[in-house]
Design a protein around this motif. Structure first.
Motif, PDB file in Angstrom:
ATOM      1  N   THR A  87       0.827  -1.206   0.000  1.00 19.83           N
ATOM      2  CA  THR A  87       0.000   0.000   0.000  1.00 19.83           C
ATOM      3  C   THR A  87       0.863   1.259   0.000  1.00 19.83           C
ATOM      4  O   THR A  87       0.595   2.206  -0.744  1.00 19.83           O
ATOM      5  N   GLN A  88       1.908   1.250   0.807  1.00 19.53           N
ATOM      6  CA  GLN A  88       2.820   2.402   0.866  1.00 19.53           C
ATOM      7  C   GLN A  88       3.565   2.578  -0.449  1.00 19.53           C
ATOM      8  O   GLN A  88       3.751   3.698  -0.923  1.00 19.53           O
ATOM      9  N   LYS A  89       3.985   1.476  -1.064  1.00 19.28           N
ATOM     10  CA  LYS A  89       4.695   1.545  -2.345  1.00 19.28           C
ATOM     11  C   LYS A  89       3.785   2.097  -3.444  1.00 19.28           C
ATOM     12  O   LYS A  89       4.203   2.915  -4.259  1.00 19.28           O
ATOM     13  N   ARG A  90       2.527   1.630  -3.464  1.00 21.23           N
ATOM     14  CA  ARG A  90       1.575   2.136  -4.472  1.00 21.23           C
ATOM     15  C   ARG A  90       1.345   3.634  -4.295  1.00 21.23           C
ATOM     16  O   ARG A  90       1.356   4.395  -5.262  1.00 21.23           O
ATOM     17  N   LYS A  91       1.131   4.051  -3.053  1.00 24.15           N
ATOM     18  CA  LYS A  91       0.889   5.467  -2.769  1.00 24.15           C
ATOM     19  C   LYS A  91       2.093   6.309  -3.182  1.00 24.15           C
ATOM     20  O   LYS A  91       1.949   7.371  -3.785  1.00 24.15           O
TER      21      LYS A  91
END
Length: 90
Positions: A74-78
């Motif tokens: 999720t952090q990587k996508r954001k």
């Protein structure tokens, strides 16, 4: 989605063989390596592409641009959407 490669070997090979003036590197002083290699193309993914992109592909994309590859999916996508999407694409 446009395809991306996970390897910077093409960029690294070119940078390692030629100096800016086109001569081959030979001395130890000239064999310094930098950690950032600017890819030739800006990613052309849409927000929906990033939302469905597998983690390994996000890792390759971020790594290709010398960006941090830490955190959960999720952090990587954001981070990728913040780095590569223009405000009008969000």
């Amino acid at each position: 989605m446009s395809g991306i490669g996970c390897s910077n070997s093409g960029y690294a090979a070119m940078a390692g063989v030629l100096r800016s003036n086109g001569q081959q590197q030979g001395s130890k002083r000239e064999s310094r390596c930098c950690s950032f290699q600017m890819p030739l193309h800006y990613p052309r993914f849409k927000k929906s592409d990033y939302e469905s992109m597998p983690e390994w592909k996000l890792d390759c994309l971020l790594n290709e641009y010398g960006l941090p590859v830490t955190g959960d999916i999720t952090q990587k996508r954001k981070f990728a959407m913040g780095a590569f999407l223009w405000p009008s694409q969000e």
